[in-house]
Every structure is written in structure tokens, then in C-alpha cells.
Motif scaffolding. Structure first.
Motif, short mmCIF file in Angstrom:
data_model
loop_
_atom_site.label_atom_id
_atom_site.label_comp_id
_atom_site.label_asym_id
_atom_site.label_seq_id
_atom_site.Cartn_x
_atom_site.Cartn_y
_atom_site.Cartn_z
N PHE A 55 -7.25 -10.61 29.78
CA PHE A 55 -8.41 -11.51 29.84
C PHE A 55 -9.72 -10.74 29.92
CE2 PHE A 55 -4.81 -13.52 32.10
CZ PHE A 55 -4.55 -14.55 31.22
N GLY A 56 -10.54 -10.89 28.90
CA GLY A 56 -11.81 -10.19 28.86
C GLY A 56 -11.69 -8.72 28.55
N VAL A 57 -10.49 -8.24 28.29
CA VAL A 57 -10.24 -6.83 28.00
C VAL A 57 -9.98 -6.61 26.53
CG1 VAL A 57 -8.74 -4.85 28.50
CG2 VAL A 57 -9.31 -6.47 30.33
N VAL A 58 -9.06 -7.39 25.97
CA VAL A 58 -8.61 -7.24 24.59
C VAL A 58 -9.09 -8.43 23.76
CG1 VAL A 58 -6.55 -7.13 23.10
CG2 VAL A 58 -6.58 -5.92 25.30
N LEU A 150 -16.92 -9.56 24.70
CA LEU A 150 -18.16 -9.67 25.48
C LEU A 150 -17.86 -9.27 26.92
CD1 LEU A 150 -21.17 -10.78 25.54
CD2 LEU A 150 -20.14 -12.94 26.30
N LYS A 151 -18.11 -7.99 27.25
CA LYS A 151 -17.72 -7.54 28.58
C LYS A 151 -18.63 -6.42 29.09
CE LYS A 151 -14.23 -4.45 26.61
NZ LYS A 151 -12.78 -4.16 26.50
N LEU A 206 -14.72 -15.64 24.37
CA LEU A 206 -13.88 -16.67 24.98
C LEU A 206 -13.71 -16.35 26.46
CD1 LEU A 206 -11.07 -17.39 22.35
CD2 LEU A 206 -13.39 -18.31 22.52
N PHE A 207 -13.56 -15.04 26.74
CA PHE A 207 -13.53 -14.55 28.12
C PHE A 207 -14.57 -13.44 28.24
CE2 PHE A 207 -9.34 -16.11 27.10
CZ PHE A 207 -8.91 -16.78 28.25
N THR A 208 -15.04 -13.23 29.44
CA THR A 208 -15.88 -12.07 29.71
C THR A 208 -15.35 -11.40 30.97
OG1 THR A 208 -18.16 -11.26 29.87
CG2 THR A 208 -17.61 -13.21 31.16
N LEU A 209 -15.83 -10.18 31.21
CA LEU A 209 -15.21 -9.36 32.26
C LEU A 209 -16.28 -8.63 33.06
CD1 LEU A 209 -12.34 -8.22 33.18
CD2 LEU A 209 -12.86 -6.27 31.71
N GLU A 210 -16.19 -8.74 34.38
CA GLU A 210 -17.06 -7.94 35.23
C GLU A 210 -16.31 -6.67 35.64
OE1 GLU A 210 -18.26 -9.71 38.91
OE2 GLU A 210 -16.29 -9.53 39.82
N LYS A 218 -12.73 -8.37 36.96
CA LYS A 218 -12.44 -9.80 37.08
C LYS A 218 -12.94 -10.54 35.85
CE LYS A 218 -13.08 -13.82 40.09
NZ LYS A 218 -13.73 -14.35 41.32
N ALA A 219 -12.08 -11.35 35.26
CA ALA A 219 -12.42 -12.08 34.03
C ALA A 219 -12.89 -13.49 34.34
CB ALA A 219 -11.21 -12.13 33.10
N PHE A 220 -13.75 -14.01 33.45
CA PHE A 220 -14.25 -15.38 33.54
C PHE A 220 -14.17 -16.02 32.15
CE2 PHE A 220 -16.52 -12.77 36.58
CZ PHE A 220 -16.44 -13.50 37.76
N ARG A 221 -13.97 -17.32 32.10
CA ARG A 221 -14.10 -18.03 30.84
C ARG A 221 -15.59 -18.12 30.50
NH1 ARG A 221 -9.73 -20.40 27.88
NH2 ARG A 221 -11.44 -20.82 26.47
N LYS A 222 -15.92 -17.80 29.26
CA LYS A 222 -17.31 -17.90 28.80
C LYS A 222 -17.41 -18.83 27.61
CE LYS A 222 -21.50 -16.35 29.68
NZ LYS A 222 -22.14 -16.52 30.99
#
Length: 433
Positions: A55-58, A150-151, A206-210, A218-222
């Protein structure tokens, strides 16, 4: 004429959302149906032995499949999906492509699949003495569609389109980009694009990553798709949505200066969604102690007698993948008693201090950099690129530091389990229906 960036809210029909982004950005205008086109996702790594949270990585397979379908509809036939990520030694890229569903795209649309790490690399002269080895499969293409995530990135603040092209290099050139001085990371990798035929950038949001780029963040839905034929414009919009002023992102500043470009979003045309409606600061960095002795979490646990110097931009890709496992293993060795006065060094900059009884040189760069350091009383030299974690645990055990691999396994399960039950977090996004 202003460059255009399209920002679209992704619905459940990702394919239709992507169509809209391509329409608004006129994204296909720079492509000819007879072109050999490379689609470059972001596959940082994959793991078949332990749980892996993408999630938010690939880059999601949902977006890649939608893009391939749209291209096929428009008459594009010579399509290749290629990447040179940090694949596990076994299995390599082919198995990862199968897991991501790319083999289905090959069957349906005749898409070719290219694991750059399994092919040849050719030297490309960038001038000023800079030569990078780029995958031959990339150089043979007429056009590229770059599809990063988008990360954030703990060394580069944001990891978007320009950063994603580092996956076109062989290992030696990736390491070269993590250099010193004029070869510092923010000055080297923004130049990769200068020799590549990038015609379109699509940020998969679709996901982003802090605290990226790895699954430890930590991933979030964007639920956003950002597209532009201008790679800098696309990255400027992406950085702004992540809460970053481009003037504070060194590699974007360096790129803009080299190409005489503006960092002001007012100089670009934004279509679709407003950046202000989606801007939210996503932290890129991990908290470290003020005295640089380790992650803030170590201090909270009362860990003492150990100084892990914080990573910097000279820590290259291989060691960065092993950096978090190293921290987890060190944390597992804490049983309430102080460590035996240990310092851990990584990358090309860090030098051993004089006040430690044991110095761990994590990776060949740290070993080279400290080979004649008179401050070292006793060293554990882990020459690997990246270091072997089994040897890491064995060598520390000889010094009475007993790491527990089971603790790392539990942590890996936690990284995936924390998303269970959260709406929208489903591994189906990394498969093709």
C-alpha cells in the motif's frame, strides 16, 4: 504556453478515471501508435517469504491494467512493462510480474515484460564526467510512460516521477547516485531523465505513504490520479498535494535550475481537481534522538549503550532495504540491560567515534570509509552490498548481543496486519482481474 497537469479523483471505475486524466492532460498526444512504448511502474521490492504490504509502496496493478487497456483501445500494440526494482534474489522479476497480474496483460494484449535486472545495461554519457548504466531495454524504446506512486521518501522528501526513473539503472549506477558532494543524491538522479524518452507521467495516488518509500511507512487512501506530459509539472503538483513546497525539495530545485524551469505552480495549468482541496502534509522522515543515537522509539524503550547513526542520502538502495530489519533485530536484542557500548555506521559519510568499544560497519561503503579509522577499537565488518542479516546476527551474538529473528518476523506480520479491516485496503489492487 503553459504545461498542463490533470488531477482526477479516482472512482471505483479506475479505468474511466484514468481516461479522464488522459483527456484533460492530452496525455496521449505525444505518442504514435507505431511507437515502441515502455510502461515503467514503481516496484520497489517484493517478498514471497514474509508478509509484504504494498500500500503506497508499489504501483497498483489496477492502474497499470487500466492504462494498458486504454492504450490498446487507441491502437497501441508494441507495449512493454519494465522495471528494475530491488527484487529478492529468488524469485526474481518474472515471479513478481506474475504476482502482480502482468502475465494476464501479456496474454490479453501481447504486452512484453522486461526485468531490467535480468538484461544488459549500456553506459550513457551525461557529460561532466557522469556516466550511468541504463537498461538496454529502456534505450531501445521510442517513448516511456512513467507510472510512479504518490509517496514520500525518507531521503528525498518525495518520490514521484523523476525519482522513479532510478529503476532504469543497474546496481552500480544506483549506488553512484548516492554519492558525496557534486554526486549527492539530489543532484544525480534528477539527471537520469535527460537521456530517456519520457512522454507521459501518471502518478498513481490511489494510496499514498508517509515515511516512505518502504512498507514500514504508513499508507493512506488518497484516490487521486495525476497526469502530465511535463514530468516536472507532474512532480510539482504531486509534491504540493503531499504538502511540500517544491523549493524545499532539493532534487526538484536542481532539475528546475538545470532546465531553466519554474517551480511556481501558477506557471502551470491545473485541470480537474484543485490542489488546495487535496493538499495534506504527509511526513517523510523518521524521528531520531537529538544526540543521534537511534530512533526515538529506542530512547522511549530505555535502550542505552547503543548508538545507531541516522541514515543519510549516501545510504544506497541495497543497504536501505536492510536498514529497518537491522533496527528491528537490534531492538529485539534489548533485554533491559545496556548494550556493550556499540556504534553502528552506514553509508559513505559516517565515521567511527572514539568512545565506543565495538563498531558495526554496516555495508561495504561504511567498511571502506572506516578502514583506517584509528578510533575503532574493535569492528564488525559487514562487507555485503547489502549486508547479510544472518551474518549480522551471528557476529553480534559473538559479542553477547543476541538478536531474535522471530521478532522481525512478528514485525513483518504487523506491517500488513495493521491494514486488515480498514476500508479500501485490499490486496486486489495488486492483481489483474
Amino acid at each position: 504556453m503553459k504545461s498542463t497537469v490533470a488531477i482526477v479523483k479516482a472512482t471505483q471505475d479506475v479505468q474511466e478515471s484514468l481516461r479522464q486524466a488522459l483527456r484533460l492532460s492530452d496525455g496521449l498526444a505525444g505518442l504514435n501508435t507505431g511507437d515502441k512504448i515502455l510502461i515503467k511502474p514503481n516496484i520497489v521490492s517484493w517478498d514471497f517469504d514474509l508478509p509484504f504490504a504494498p500500500f503506497g509502496v508499489v504501483t497498483t496493478s489496477t492502474v497499470i491494467a487500466a492504462l494498458v487497456h486504454i492504450l490498446a483501445e487507441h491502437g497501441f500494440r508494441d507495449l512493454t512493462i519494465g522495471e528494475g526494482g530491488i527484487m529478492n534474489a529468488k524469485p526474481e522479476g518474472d515471479a513478481v510480474f506474475t504476482t502482480l497480474g502482468y502475465k494476464k496483460l501479456k496474454e490479453r494484449y501481447g504486452v512484453k515484460l522486461a526485468d531490467f535486472n535480468a538484461g544488459k545495461f549500456l553506459p550513457v554519457d551525461y557529460g561532466d564526467g557522469m556516466v550511468l548504466n541504463i537498461a538496454q531495454q529502456v534505450l531501445e524504446m521510442d517513448k516511456m510512460i512513467n507510472v510512479p506512486v504518490l509517496k514520500t521518501h525518507n531521503q528525498a522528501k518525495v518520490s514521484l516521477g523523476i525519482k522513479n526513473l532510478k529503476g532504469c539503472l543497474n546496481r552500480a549506477s544506483k549506488q553512484y547516485c548516492h554519492g558525496l558532494g557534486d554526486l549527492e543524491l539530489s543532484a544525480t538522479f534528477p539527471r537520469i531523465i535527460e537521456k530517456l524518452p519520457v512522454a507521459l507521467t501518471i502518478l498513481d495516488g490511489l494510496f499514498t505513504l508517509e515515511k516512505g518509500p518502504a512498507p514500514t511507512g504508513k499508507a493512506f487512501r488518497k484516490d487521486l490520479l495525476i497526469a502530465s506530459r511535463d514530468p516536472l509539472a507532474c512532480d510539482l503538483a504531486g509534491a504540493a498535494i503531499l504538502g511540500y513546497d517544491a523549493r524545499d525539495v532539493a532534487h526538484l530545485v536542481n532539475y528546475a535550475q538545470r532546465h531553466g524551469r519554474s517551480l511556481d505552480l501558477d506557471d502551470y495549468e491545473i485541470k480537474g481537481e484543485k490542489i488546495s482541496d487535496h493538499r495534506e502534509f504527509i511526513d517523510y522522515d523518521w524521528e531520531w534522538t537529538d544526540d543521534d543515537t537511534g530512533p526515538a522509539g529506542f530512547k522511549k524503550r530505555g535502550i542505552s549503550g547503543l548508538a545507531v547513526r541516522k541514515y543519510d542520502s549516501s545510504l544506497c538502495t541495497g543497504c536501505s532495504v536492510q536498514y529497518n530489519p537491522m533496527l528491528i533485530l537490534l531492538g529485539s536484542a534489548f533485554k533491559g540491560q545496556p548494550f556493550p557500548n556499540v556504534e553502528v555506521l552506514t553509508g559513505k559519510r559516517q565515521l567511527a567515534g572514539a568512545d565506543f568499544d565495538l563498531t558495526v560497519l554496516f555495508g561495504k561503503c561504511a567498511c571502506h570509509n572506516n578502514k583506517d579509522n584509528p578510533n575503532i577499537k574493535k569492528a564488525i565488518k559487514l562487507w555485503g552490498c547489502p549486508p547479510d542479516m544472518k551474518k549480522f546476527t551471528e557476529e553480534l551474538a559473538k559479542e553477547g548481543v543476541e538478536c531474535e529473528y522471530a521478532e522481525y518476523v512478528r514485525f513483518r506480520h504487523y506491517l500488513l496486519d495493521r491494514y486488515k479491516g480498514q476500508e479500501g485496503f485490499d490486496l486486489v489492487y495488486w492483481n489483474v482481474e
